[in-house]
Structure formats: C-alpha cells, structure tokens
Motif scaffolding. Structure first.
Motif, short mmCIF file in Angstrom:
data_model
loop_
_atom_site.label_atom_id
_atom_site.label_comp_id
_atom_site.label_asym_id
_atom_site.label_seq_id
_atom_site.Cartn_x
_atom_site.Cartn_y
_atom_site.Cartn_z
N ARG A 382 -3.82 2.57 -5.26
CA ARG A 382 -4.61 2.08 -4.13
C ARG A 382 -5.31 3.20 -3.38
O ARG A 382 -6.45 3.06 -2.94
CB ARG A 382 -3.70 1.28 -3.19
CG ARG A 382 -3.14 0.01 -3.83
CD ARG A 382 -2.29 -0.79 -2.87
NE ARG A 382 -1.79 -2.00 -3.51
CZ ARG A 382 -0.65 -2.08 -4.20
NH1 ARG A 382 0.10 -1.00 -4.33
NH2 ARG A 382 -0.27 -3.22 -4.75
N TYR A 383 -4.64 4.34 -3.22
CA TYR A 383 -5.30 5.43 -2.49
C TYR A 383 -6.39 6.07 -3.34
O TYR A 383 -7.44 6.47 -2.81
CB TYR A 383 -4.30 6.49 -2.02
CG TYR A 383 -4.90 7.40 -0.98
CD1 TYR A 383 -5.13 6.94 0.32
CD2 TYR A 383 -5.31 8.69 -1.29
CE1 TYR A 383 -5.73 7.75 1.28
CE2 TYR A 383 -5.91 9.51 -0.34
CZ TYR A 383 -6.11 9.02 0.94
OH TYR A 383 -6.71 9.82 1.88
N LEU A 384 -6.15 6.15 -4.64
CA LEU A 384 -7.21 6.66 -5.52
C LEU A 384 -8.43 5.76 -5.43
O LEU A 384 -9.57 6.24 -5.42
CB LEU A 384 -6.72 6.73 -6.97
CG LEU A 384 -7.76 7.13 -8.03
CD1 LEU A 384 -8.43 8.46 -7.67
CD2 LEU A 384 -7.13 7.20 -9.41
N GLU A 385 -8.23 4.46 -5.33
CA GLU A 385 -9.36 3.55 -5.18
C GLU A 385 -10.11 3.81 -3.88
O GLU A 385 -11.35 3.74 -3.85
CB GLU A 385 -8.87 2.09 -5.22
CG GLU A 385 -10.01 1.09 -5.15
CD GLU A 385 -9.58 -0.32 -5.49
OE1 GLU A 385 -10.26 -1.27 -5.04
OE2 GLU A 385 -8.56 -0.48 -6.20
N CYS A 386 -9.38 4.14 -2.81
CA CYS A 386 -10.04 4.49 -1.54
C CYS A 386 -10.91 5.73 -1.72
O CYS A 386 -12.02 5.81 -1.17
CB CYS A 386 -9.00 4.75 -0.45
SG CYS A 386 -8.10 3.28 0.09
N CYS A 387 -10.42 6.69 -2.51
CA CYS A 387 -11.19 7.92 -2.76
C CYS A 387 -12.46 7.61 -3.55
O CYS A 387 -13.54 8.14 -3.25
CB CYS A 387 -10.34 8.93 -3.53
SG CYS A 387 -8.92 9.56 -2.61
N ILE A 388 -12.33 6.77 -4.56
CA ILE A 388 -13.50 6.38 -5.35
C ILE A 388 -14.53 5.67 -4.48
O ILE A 388 -15.73 5.94 -4.55
CB ILE A 388 -13.07 5.48 -6.53
CG1 ILE A 388 -12.21 6.28 -7.52
CG2 ILE A 388 -14.28 4.88 -7.23
CD1 ILE A 388 -11.56 5.42 -8.60
N LYS A 389 -14.06 4.77 -3.63
CA LYS A 389 -14.97 4.01 -2.78
C LYS A 389 -15.70 4.91 -1.78
O LYS A 389 -16.90 4.72 -1.53
CB LYS A 389 -14.21 2.91 -2.05
CG LYS A 389 -13.81 1.75 -2.94
CD LYS A 389 -13.08 0.66 -2.16
CE LYS A 389 -12.81 -0.55 -3.04
NZ LYS A 389 -12.09 -1.62 -2.31
#
Length: 524
Positions: A382-389
């Motif tokens: 989930r935090y990696l997804e925040c970074c991608i976004k």
C-alpha cells in the motif's frame, strides 16, 4: 482583434485585386493563380472568423493575424511544457484554422468532462501509427471498452503476474552489471523490461527485448516513436502530402511493415493454437486453468481475448485485432516504463521514503529476496502504491490530453466553438496548491487514505477520467509494483541528478532530457 484581422484580410484582398489588374496583361496563369488565392482567402476567412472571435474572448496570449499562435506553439520539446503551462485556469488560443483551449485546474477540467459526449480523440494524433488508446478515435464500429474491459479482470491479471515477475528478475540481472558504477541511465533498462512484459501479455510471445535490444522489432518500436515526435514538433509535417516527400516517410513505412508483420504472424499462429479441440472448447474465463503438453500453465494473452470474441460474433477482422493489439503494445510499455523510472528516481532522491517502502516489503516477504510476488503480496504494497501515485502526480506519463470538441459548448462564461481542441494540462493540474500543499515536493503521504478524503475527483487524473479513462490502470499499477518491489528487494537506489537540474521533454510521454541517472548498491 478579430475585426482587425478581417480588415487586414480585406485590405490584402483589395491589394491582390489591384495586383491582378496590373499584371493581367502579362500572364494569364499568374492571373488565375492570384484569383484562386483571393477566393481561398475569402472562403477561409469566412469559416475562420467566428472561431477567432469566440476564442479571443477567452483569456490568453496575443496572436498574429492569420497565423494565430501557430509559431508560438511550434517549439522544441525542451520548451513546450513551459509554454503550454502559462496563463490562467482556462487558456484560449488559436493556431491556423482551429482553436485551442487549455485547462489547468480541477474545476474547469470537471466542467469540460461534463461535456465529454462532445469530445473526440484529437485529430492531429492521426499522425501516429494506429497504436495509442490515449490518442486515437475508435477504429472499428463496436465500443472497444465493452470487449476489452474483461481483459483487466483480477482473475486474468493474476495470470499476468508470472510475466511481471519473470521479466523483473531479468531486469535485476541486467542491473547487476551496474553495481559499483558511478552513474547510469535507468530509463533504457526499464523500458526494455516493460516492452518484454507488454509483448508477452498482449500477444503471448516473448521478443526478448532485454536480451536483444538490437532486434528489428525493438528498433521499429523506437523508430516509430522518434518519427512521430519529429512530426509533432514540425507543423508542416502534420500534412501527409508533405511528409511523404521526406526521408522519414520511407523509414516510417519500413517500421510499420516490421511491426505489422510480426503482429500478423502471431495472430495466425495464435488462431491455429486456439483452434485445437482441447483448447477451443474452453471459455475465456477458464482458459488459464489448463496446462500445455509440457505441463506449463497456459497463459491468457490479450490477443486470445480478441480472437475469442471474434469467434463469438463480434465483427473483428485480422486487421481490427492487430490494431487493438498494437494499441495495447504502444500504450502499455512507454507509459509504465516512465512511471517506474520516475518512482525509482524519486525514491533515490528521498531515502527516507525508500526505507519506508523497504520496511513494507520486509513485512510482506521477511528476509526472502527471491520468492516471486503473488497477487496478495502486490495488493499489500500500500505504501509503495502511494509512492507510485505521487510520482505520477509530479511526472504524469501523459502530461497533457487532447480532444476535439464536436459541437458548440458553453463552458462557464465562454462559448467554445465546434472544432476547438481541448487540452487538459495534467502536469499543471496535479500541482494545484489548493489540493496538494507544497505541490512541488515529493510526498507519498498525499495518497494515504485519510489525506484523500474530500479530494475533487478530477484533481488527480494520471489515467485520464470520464468515459475515456485508461482501462488498463489496474494492469499498470500491478506491473509497476512488481517491477519496483523486485528491484528494491535487491538494490538500494541513489539518485545522481537533482530534480531541479532536469529538463523535461513533453513528447509522447514525459521524459527527462538525458535520462535519469542513478547508482545502485546491493542490499545486505
């Protein structure tokens, strides 16, 4: 200003008429050509006068008679993003025979999406080979999304994860050679990886781009991109008649023949495979439950879905299927490679966020750095997804989206005439300080659930919005997570270049001039 333009053109016509009288005794051909020019100017101006009058009521830069802003808009890729990002929320301009509107803030973007029924894919993009979902009008009579959306169901996406993992491992092996080097450009490595991924998921065939970057197919993919960018940069090359006189036309034709030849060959072979009785009786939903003669699990490719639907009554010719597969190929590799590269670079600029991602990966995998990720593993990142976004917020793969308005539309206090090009400036939209405090700062926390509450739905649109939004966004996010997590489990990333020193090129995607230089070390 429009009145002045009309007056100038009338004066020019009068002058041309006097010129005709002066030279009539010398050359009938000259008289004919001059008269034809006068007729053209009168008809052209009549068609154009209303558009110019309406567009000039919208705030924007001053324009030249007849040419409008054509010269101003025809700039190098180095300057285009800066030029196009100037002025207010709604920017009015015109170039030769069509108007141009640019939207920068979510309120005006939302208003434009309310009239999406009038929006068609921007006609100038027809300079491209018929290969891009975010630029082309539908080329066949049915609605592509009705047929294509099932390709991105989680059950089918789960089968693609094996491809993501396999190609990500090859990428890390290639990156091993850069361990200890002072700096290297990350972009080419990632781009070849995503090209391998999209080719195998789209067509069920591996082109081994990471192992053979000099193959004719890989050269054709990059050659087409180079030619299209050159055409977009030069107004006169937008006209096919002129383009056919250039050297690039022959190269363009050869590249297209290479790409289409490969696609047609794969379609023929795949149709033959799917015609086997043991395979033909399966439906799309259970094809992936079977195994081939070697005991290897059968993978559904995007191409298989199109072939199956063509058998079930959809009127899809081989050319239709090829165009959709080529679209997926071009749409799916360049945009994801940009997102992956920018995310890794920004994490290299901000080790504190990189360590938070690594901690998340360790909570999922423990000390295991070899096991491939599962669907559940990817969903837990989930935090990696925040970074991608947030990387896509700062550096959206597609920095602007163009549409042609088919009918007169009232947007706020302005009447926008039919034929106007509406361009949504995603790059600026994502930098609205009213939505994202400190908008130039990379901050993945922008996308924590509690920070997204109440956010305008059109404040963040890296995959577009409305009925033409990207149907492959789930695919893209899962692919990006798989590749980035595989790299970060193996290597520590450190950015060499500073963000403020980068020059952005607004081409088919948002690229950094000279690439993204990083250095890597192995994790203990």
């Amino acid at each position: 200003m429009s009145g002045k333009i009309i007056t100038n053109l009338i004066a020019e016509s009068v002058l041309l008429t006097k010129t005709v009288k002066f030279i009539s005794g010398y050359s009938p051909i000259t008289v004919f050509l001059t008269a034809a020019l006068i007729v053209f100017l009168v008809i052209y101006n009549k068609r154009r006068a209303r558009l110019v009058r309406l567009i000039e009521k919208i705030p924007g830069p001053s324009s030249l008679p007849f040419l409008g802003n054509a010269i101003e808009l025809n700039v190098d890729h180095d300057d285009s993003l800066l030029i196009l990002s100037q002025f207010g929320s709604i920017i009015g301009r015109y170039s030769l025979h069509h108007g141009v509107l640019r939207f920068r803030f979510c309120d005006s973007v939302a208003f434009s999406f309310e009239f999406c029924v009038y929006l068609h894919k921007k006609s100038v993009y027809l300079n491209l080979p018929k290969t891009m979902l975010h630029t082309l009008q539908p080329l066949i009579h049915f609605t592509p999304k009705v047929i294509l959306t099932p390709a991105f169901h989680f059950k089918i996406l789960d089968d693609f994860i094996d491809v993501f993992n396999e190609q990500s491992v090859i990428l890390t092996r290639k990156l091993e050679h850069e361990v200890g080097s002072e700096a290297f450009n990350l972009f080419p490595y990632v781009t070849l990886c995503t090209l391998d991924i999209v080719c195998e998921t789209a067509m069920g065939r591996s082109i081994c781009a990471q192992s053979n970057s000099e193959s004719e197919y890989v050269k054709a993919v990059y050659g087409i991109g180079e030619i299209v960018q050159n055409r977009q940069a030069k107004v006169w090359l937008h006209f096919d008649t002129i383009f056919r006189l250039t050297r690039d036309f022959k190269r363009h034709r050869n590249y297209i023949n290479t790409l289409h030849g490969f696609s047609n060959k794969v379609i023929r072979e795949r149709k033959a495979e799917l015609s086997d009785n043991a395979f033909n009786n399966n439906t799309i939903s259970n094809i992936t439950d079977g195994y081939d003669d070697l005991g290897k699990k059968k993978r559904l490719a995007f191409l298989d879905l199109l072939i199956q639907y063509s058998k079930n009554g959809a009127k899809l010719s081989n050319d239709d299927i090829r165009e959709e597969v080529d679209t997926f190929m071009f749409e799916g590799h360049d945009t994801t490679s940009a997102a992956i590269s920018w995310t890794l670079f920004l994490l290299g600029c901000h080790p504190e966020y990189q360590e938070r991602v690594v901690e998340e990966l360790e909570s999922i995998f423990g000390d295991d750095r070899e096991s491939p990720a599962t669907m559940k593993n990817l969903l837990d990142m989930r935090y990696l997804e925040c970074c991608i976004k947030d990387a896509l917020r700062l550096f959206p793969s597609v920095p602007m989206m163009g549409r042609s308005i088919g009918e007169d539309v009232q947007i706020g206090e302005y009447l926008v005439p039919a034929g106007t090009t509406a361009i949504i400036m995603t790059y600026m939209l994502h930098r609205n300080p009213r939505v994202f405090p400190k908008p130039e700062q990379f901050n993945p926390d922008n996308f924590l659930p509690e920070n997204c509450v109440g956010r305008h739905p059109f404040a963040y649109i890296p995959f577009s919005a409305g009925p033409r939004n990207c149907i492959g966004q789930k695919f893209a996010i899962l692919e990006e997570k798989a590749v980035i997590s595989t790299v970060l489990r193996k290597f520590k990333i450190e950015a060499v270049d500073r963000r403020e020193d980068l020059t952005l090129l607004s081409e088919l995607i948002l690229r950094p001039k000279g690439g993204l230089r990083i250095k890597i070390t192995k994790r203990d």
